[in-house]
Design a protein around this motif. Structure first.
Motif, PDB file in Angstrom:
ATOM      1  N   GLN A   1      26.357  41.714  24.766  1.00 31.26           N
ATOM      2  CA  GLN A   1      27.053  40.430  24.827  1.00 31.26           C
ATOM      3  C   GLN A   1      28.309  40.431  25.708  1.00 31.26           C
ATOM      4  O   GLN A   1      28.703  39.390  26.225  1.00 31.26           O
ATOM      5  N   CYS A   2      28.940  41.608  25.860  1.00 28.05           N
ATOM      6  CA  CYS A   2      30.244  41.641  26.535  1.00 28.05           C
ATOM      7  C   CYS A   2      30.283  42.680  27.647  1.00 28.05           C
ATOM      8  O   CYS A   2      29.533  43.661  27.640  1.00 28.05           O
ATOM      9  N   PHE A   3      31.194  42.458  28.586  1.00 29.37           N
ATOM     10  CA  PHE A   3      31.356  43.345  29.741  1.00 29.37           C
ATOM     11  C   PHE A   3      32.843  43.530  30.002  1.00 29.37           C
ATOM     12  O   PHE A   3      33.579  42.552  30.186  1.00 29.37           O
ATOM     13  N   ILE A   4      33.306  44.786  30.007  1.00 25.67           N
ATOM     14  CA  ILE A   4      34.723  45.069  30.241  1.00 25.67           C
ATOM     15  C   ILE A   4      35.006  45.099  31.739  1.00 25.67           C
ATOM     16  O   ILE A   4      34.313  45.748  32.512  1.00 25.67           O
ATOM     17  N   GLU A   5      36.043  44.379  32.127  1.00 25.52           N
ATOM     18  CA  GLU A   5      36.480  44.324  33.520  1.00 25.52           C
ATOM     19  C   GLU A   5      37.958  44.696  33.577  1.00 25.52           C
ATOM     20  O   GLU A   5      38.766  44.225  32.769  1.00 25.52           O
ATOM     21  N   ILE A   6      38.338  45.531  34.526  1.00 26.65           N
ATOM     22  CA  ILE A   6      39.713  45.994  34.636  1.00 26.65           C
ATOM     23  C   ILE A   6      40.585  44.914  35.257  1.00 26.65           C
ATOM     24  O   ILE A   6      40.224  44.322  36.277  1.00 26.65           O
ATOM     25  N   SER A   7      41.734  44.682  34.662  1.00 24.03           N
ATOM     26  CA  SER A   7      42.651  43.667  35.164  1.00 24.03           C
ATOM     27  C   SER A   7      43.541  44.226  36.264  1.00 24.03           C
ATOM     28  O   SER A   7      43.982  45.373  36.200  1.00 24.03           O
ATOM     29  N   SER A   8      43.804  43.407  37.270  1.00 24.22           N
ATOM     30  CA  SER A   8      44.761  43.777  38.313  1.00 24.22           C
ATOM     31  C   SER A   8      45.853  42.717  38.435  1.00 24.22           C
ATOM     32  O   SER A   8      46.523  42.607  39.450  1.00 24.22           O
ATOM     33  N   ARG A   9      46.034  41.946  37.363  1.00 29.16           N
ATOM     34  CA  ARG A   9      46.975  40.825  37.400  1.00 29.16           C
ATOM     35  C   ARG A   9      48.439  41.249  37.365  1.00 29.16           C
ATOM     36  O   ARG A   9      49.314  40.544  37.856  1.00 29.16           O
ATOM     37  N   TYR A  10      48.699  42.376  36.705  1.00 26.08           N
ATOM     38  CA  TYR A  10      50.088  42.771  36.476  1.00 26.08           C
ATOM     39  C   TYR A  10      50.440  43.945  37.383  1.00 26.08           C
ATOM     40  O   TYR A  10      49.878  45.036  37.249  1.00 26.08           O
ATOM     41  N   ASP A  11      51.360  43.712  38.284  1.00 28.47           N
ATOM     42  CA  ASP A  11      51.801  44.759  39.201  1.00 28.47           C
ATOM     43  C   ASP A  11      53.047  45.410  38.617  1.00 28.47           C
ATOM     44  O   ASP A  11      54.106  44.789  38.505  1.00 28.47           O
ATOM     45  N   ARG A  12      52.907  46.667  38.241  1.00 29.73           N
ATOM     46  CA  ARG A  12      54.017  47.382  37.594  1.00 29.73           C
ATOM     47  C   ARG A  12      55.271  47.401  38.469  1.00 29.73           C
ATOM     48  O   ARG A  12      56.390  47.369  37.948  1.00 29.73           O
TER      49      ARG A  12
ATOM     50  N   SER B   1      32.110  52.687  30.803  1.00 31.22           N
ATOM     51  CA  SER B   1      30.707  52.684  31.240  1.00 31.22           C
ATOM     52  C   SER B   1      29.758  52.697  30.050  1.00 31.22           C
ATOM     53  O   SER B   1      28.736  51.995  30.038  1.00 31.22           O
ATOM     54  N   ILE B   2      30.083  53.503  29.031  1.00 30.37           N
ATOM     55  CA  ILE B   2      29.250  53.567  27.829  1.00 30.37           C
ATOM     56  C   ILE B   2      29.193  52.209  27.148  1.00 30.37           C
ATOM     57  O   ILE B   2      28.128  51.723  26.746  1.00 30.37           O
ATOM     58  N   PHE B   3      30.365  51.567  27.019  1.00 36.53           N
ATOM     59  CA  PHE B   3      30.414  50.256  26.369  1.00 36.53           C
ATOM     60  C   PHE B   3      29.609  49.233  27.157  1.00 36.53           C
ATOM     61  O   PHE B   3      28.776  48.499  26.598  1.00 36.53           O
TER      62      PHE B   3
END
Length: 788
Positions: A399-410, A391-393
Motif C-alpha cells: 500500500q505504501c512507498f517510502i520516498e526520501i525528502s529533500s525539502r529541508y536544506d540543513r 528497500s525491504i519496506f
C-alpha cells in the motif's frame, strides 16, 4: 544578548500563531500523495567485474575510481589497503597497498583484463597519484614515474620518469598532477592540473579539434592558486570554465575554435549549484549532469536552470549504497554509475575483489503506481543499512512507498563556518541555534499537516517530543523484553512516559576514565565527587571543554526531567541551584579546545561525546590505559551520580499527521528487526537489540583475536588489533556499560538558548540566582505555553 533575545521572542511568537492555526485546522487525513502512473522509474542492471584484489583478504579501506571509457571499454582503477593481521613491520608498511586497473568490455560486460600496477613499481614507489584512460592508452602516474599500458594486452608500453619532458604543454618544469577529460560537440578536451613548487595550482586546457589539431590554453594566476573543477558545455563550440580562487568563483566562456577565454559576469551564473562542478559529466545533449543530494540533476546553460533527472528512490536499489557511486555517463534515459555495491561488515571482513557498474534505463511504467507516498526526512543522509531497510519496506508493503525528502536544506539553519579552535563554545552555540531553527520549521510543518511522515536522526530535537508532533511508538512495538533488547535504552528515550523517538543505534557520551575513579554510584559522579575528580585525577583540569553557559545548558538537559513536566517548568528548587553553583565555582567562563584533552595534561580522564562499538570503545580507552583495560565511561556530573547518556547514531520517529501511521510503524519494526540490527552491530556499532549486540560480540571476539583492525570499527585510533586475546569478558564489560546508560541526549534548543543568555548574569555576579531564575522561568514557561 539583547538582539538574540528579541529575535528569539519574534520566532516564538510566529511559531505560537502558526501552532494555533494548526491545532484548529488539524487534518488527521493529511494531504495524501500517491505514486502516479506517469511517475519516473528506472530498471537497474548491476555489472560485476573483477578488480584483481585477493578475494581471501579483507581490507582496511578500498575504492573504485572510473578512469575513462570509449566505444569499446570501460576502465576502472581499484585502490586500497589489505588488513595487516600480524605485527606491524615498518620495513613492510606499504606491502598491503593494492593498485589494479580493470578493463571491462562494453558489449559483453565481461572483465577482459586486470593490470596489477604494483608489479612495475620501483623500490621507492608506494602510491598511485592518478589513473586515466584516453586515446586507447591507460596512463598511471606515481610520484616518480608515468607509465602507459595497452588495455588489450595489459602490457607496459612506455615508462617516463617524472620531471622529464612531457607533452602536457606546461611552460615550466612542473609535473601534471591529474587530468580530466570532456567532450563538447566534436571537440575533445583534457583539463590538466599542475602544482608549482610553492604548492600553488594552475591548469592547461588541451583542446583537440575535429580535424586533429591541438590547442593548449594556460589558465594561471601569478600570485594565487586556482582550482578548475570542470569544463562545462555551453554549445557545440563553446565551453564554460569556472575558476575558483579561495571562496570565490569566476566564470569564463572558452571559444573552442580559437582558444580565447572571455570573463563573464558572475551574476549570469548565480543560478548554478557550485557543488555540481566536482561531479559533473557531459551528456549527449551537451548539458552537464551531476550528483545532487538525493539523485542526479543537470545544468541547462541555455535556460539557466537546474533540472532533476533521477532520484535514487526511482529504482529498487539501496540508496545508501548507490549514493556513494561515481557518476560516469548520463542522459535523460540512461545513467551509468561506478562503485562498490557491497554491504559486507567490519567483523566479517570487508572485501574488494569485485567492483560494480550499475546501468539504469528508463522503464515504461512505475511498478509502485497507486501506492501512498510516505515522505522520510533525515538531516544526515541515508546510509547503506537504512537504505536496505527502506528497500525491504518498499518491496514488501503493497500500500505504501517510502520516498526520501529533500525539502529541508540543513545549511539554511546551521552556520558551518562558526568555528574557533581555541573556544569550542562557538561551534556548540552554532549547533544549538541551528537545531532551534530546523526543529521549529519541522514542528510548524508537522502540525500544519505538511511535514514528513517519518523522521530519522532528529532525536536531538527535543521540541518535537510531544503528541502534537509525534506518535507514541510504544503500542506499535512488540516483545521489547530485557533479554532481547536494551530496555534501559528504550526507557531512557521516553518523554513523560511516551516513546516519541526510538534509537536504532547509538554512541555513548560521558567521562572515560579508569573504573576506580568513578563515584560511589559506580556509573557516574555527584557534583562533590566530580569536583574531587577534577583536582585529584585531572590535575585541576576538567576534561569537559565547554565554557560556563554551554556547560550549564548541557547539565540542565542531562537532568531536565527534574525541572520540566506536564508543560510546566520549575527552576526554583535546590537541584537547579546545585547545578548553577557547581558551574559557577568550577567551570571556566569561556570554552576551550577539544584538543586540550591531552592524556599527559589530564591523565586518566577524557570527555567522550561520540564513543561507539566494541572495538571503538577499547580503542578510545587506549588514551586512558594500555589496551583500554580497566577503563569505563561514567556519567556527567549530577546530583545523583547517574550513568552516561547515549546519542542515537540512527533514530526514527513518526509524525502525528502521517498519511498512514500503521505503515510507518511497520518501517520502524523493520529497523528493529534481527536482520537490520545485526547488520548494524556487525559494523562495530552499539544497537538497541541486545541479542544483535551479543551475536556481533561473538564475531568481534574472532575478528579482534585474529588481529582485526581497530581503525575499521567505531572511532578508534589503533592501526592493528588489540595486541592480546579478545574474550567474552571484554564483550560483557562493554555490555555492562551500555546497561549503565541513563537517558538519551536530547535538548529543547529554544530553552537552551534562554539559559545560555540568562545564566551568565549569575556566574559573573551581576544578579543573584533568584533574580535570574525568575526571568529564565518566565521566558521558558512562555515558550511552553505558546506551543500548547
Amino acid at each position: 544578548m539583547e538582539n538574540l533575545a528579541v529575535k528569539f521572542s519574534a520566532v516564538t511568537l510566529v511559531l505560537s500563531m502558526m501552532i494555533s492555526v494548526a491545532s484548529c485546522g488539524k487534518n488527521p487525513g493529511k494531504n495524501v500523495r500517491k505514486v502516479s502512473e506517469d511517475s519516473p522509474w528506472f530498471d537497474a542492471n548491476i555489472i560485476e567485474f573483477e578488480t584483481g584484489a585477493d578475494k581471501e583478504k579483507s581490507i582496511n579501506y578500498g575504492n573504485n575510481s572510473f578512469a575513462g571509457s570509449d566505444e569499446k571499454y570501460y576502465v576502472v582503477s581499484t585502490s586500497g589497503e589489505y588488513e595487516n593481521l600480524g605485527e606491524f613491520d615498518y620495513d613492510k608498511q606499504y606491502d598491503n597497498n593494492l593498485y589494479f586497473v580493470s578493463v571491462v568490455d562494453r558489449k559483453t560486460n565481461e572483465t577482459v583484463r586486470v593490470i596489477d600496477l604494483k608489479k612495475d613499481f620501483s623500490k621507492f614507489e608506494h602510491f598511485i597519484d592518478t589513473v586515466y584512460y584516453s586515446d586507447e592508452i591507460i596512463t598511471a602516474r606515481t610520484g616518480m614515474y608515468e607509465r602507459n599500458y595497452d588495455p588489450n594486452t595489459g602490457l607496459l608500453l612506455a615508462e617516463r620518469k617524472r620531471g622529464e619532458k612531457t607533452n602536457a604543454g606546461n611552460a615550466g618544469d612542473e609535473e601534471p598532477s591529474f587530468s580530466k577529460f570532456y567532450k563538447v560537440g566534436d571537440y575533445n578536451i583534457e583539463l590538466i592540473s599542475f602544482q608549482m613548487n610553492d604548492n600553488r595550482f594552475y591548469y592547461n586546457i588541451k583542446i583537440k579539434a575535429p580535424d586533429g589539431k591541438v590547442n593548449t590554453v594556460e589558465v594561471k594566476r601569478i600570485d594565487k592558486s586556482i582550482n578548475i573543477p570542470a569544463v562545462l558545455a555551453v554549445d557545440d563550440t563553446k565551453a564554460l570554465v569556472p575558476v575558483r580562487i579561495k571562496n570565490d568563483t569566476e566564470y569564463y566562456e572558452l571559444d573552442l575554435t580559437s582558444g580565447e577565454m572571455i570573463l563573464s559576469d558572475s551574476k549570469d551564473y548565480e543560478w548554478m549549484d557550485s557543488s555540481a562542478f566536482f561531479t559533473a559529466v557531459p551528456g549527449p545533449d551537451g548539458m552537464m549532469y551531476y550528483k545532487a543530494s538525493h539523485g542526479i540533476s543537470r545544468l541547462n546553460a541555455k535556460t539557466k536552470a537546474i533540472e532533476e533527472v533521477f532520484k535514487y528512490s526511482w529504482c529498487d536499489l539501496n540508496e545508501g549504497l548507490i549514493s556513494n557511486f561515481e557518476l560516469i555517463e548520463c542522459s535523460e534515459d540512461r545513467i551509468l554509475l561506478c562503485g562498490l555495491y557491497d554491504s559486507s561488515s567490519t567483523y566479517e571482513g570487508q572485501k574488494i575483489d569485485k567492483g560494480h557498474l550499475i546501468e539504469f534505463t528508463r522503464a515504461e511504467k512505475n511498478p509502485n503506481a497507486g501506492k501512498i507516498i510516505l515522505e522520510l526526512y533525515t538531516p544526515r543522509g541515508i546510509n547503506e543499512i537504512t537504505g536496505e531497510a527502506i528497500s525491504i519496506f518498499n518491496e514488501n508493503n503493497a500500500q505504501c512507498f517510502i520516498e526520501i525528502s529533500s525539502r529541508y536544506d540543513r545549511s539554511d539553519y546551521y552556520d558551518s563556518y562558526a568555528y574557533d579552535d581555541k573556544n569550542y563554545d562557538v561551534e556548540e552555540l552554532a549547533r544549538i541555534r541551528g537545531s532551534a531553527g530546523l526543529s521549529n520549521r519541522l514542528a510548524i510543518d508537522i502540525m500544519n499537516g505538511e511535514g514528513p511522515d517519518i523522521l530519522m536522526d532528529v532525536s536531538s530535537y527535543g521540541q518535537l517530543n510531544n503528541q502534537n508532533c509525534l506518535v507514541d511508538l510504544s503500542p506499535y512495538l512488540k516483545d521489547l523484553k530485557s533479554d532481547k533488547y536494551f530496555t534501559n535504552i528504550i526507557e531512557g528515550s521516553k518523554t513523560e512516559g511516551k516513546l516519541y523517538q526510538l534509537p536504532v543505534s547509538f554512541y555513548i557520551e560521558g567521562i572515560m576514565t579508569k573504573t576506580k575513579n568513578v563515584g560511589s554510584s559506580g556509573k557516574g559522579f555527584t557534583f562533590d565527587e566530580y569536583t574531587k575528580f577534577i583536582y585529584d585525577t585531572g590535575n585541576g583540569k576538567d576534561p569537559i571543554y565547554f565554557g560556563q553557559s554551554v556547560y550549564f545548558a548541557m547539565l540542565f538537559n542531562y537532568m531536565k526531567d527534574e525541572f520540566i513536566a506536564n508543560g510546566k517548568v520549575y527552576l526554583s528548587n535546590e537541584k537547579f541551584a546545585q547545578i548553577a553553583d557547581f558551574v559557577r565555582d568550577n567551570v571556566r567562563e569561556e570554552g576551550g579546545s577539544s584538543n586540550e584533552q591531552d592524556p599527559n595534561s589530564i591523565p586518566q580522564a577524557v570527555y567522550k561525546d561520540y564513543c561507539g562499538g566494541i572495538g571503538g570503545y577499547f580503542a578510545e580507552g587506549m588514551s586512558v590505559a594500555s589496551w583500554g583495560l580497566g577503563v569505563t565511561i561514567a556519567g556527567l556530573p549530577s546530583f545523583d551520580g547517574r550513568g552516561p547518556r547515549f546519542i542515537p547514531t540512527c533514530s526514527v520517529a513518526v509524525s502525528a499527521q502521517a498519511s498512514d501511521i500503521k505503515a510507518c510503524a511497520e518501517f520502524v519494526n523493520v529497523l528493529l528487526s534481527d536482520e537490520i540490527q545485526t547488520k548494524i552491530a556487525m559494523n562495530d556499532s552499539f544497537v538497541t537489540s541486545r541479542e544483535a549486540f551479543k551475536k556481533a560480540g561473538e564475531s568481534a571476539i574472532q575478528y579482534y583475536s585474529n588481529g582485526g583492525n581497530l581503525t575499521n570499527g567505531g572511532n578508534g585510533y589503533s592501526s592493528s588489533g588489540f595486541g592480546r586475546e579478545f574474550t567474552s569478558e571484554d564483550v560483557a564489560f562493554v555490555e555492562k556499560i551500555i546497561l549503565s546508560c541513563s537517558q538519551i541526549k536530547t535538548e529543547d534548543s529554544d530553552i537552551s538558548i534562554i539559559l545560555i543568555e540568562e545564566m551568565p548574569a549569575y556566574f559573573l555576579g551581576q544578579k543573584d540566582l533568584d533574580a535570574v531564575i525568575k526571568i529564565a522561568q518566565n521566558r521558558i514557561q512562555k515558550v511552553l505555553d505558546e506551543r500548547g
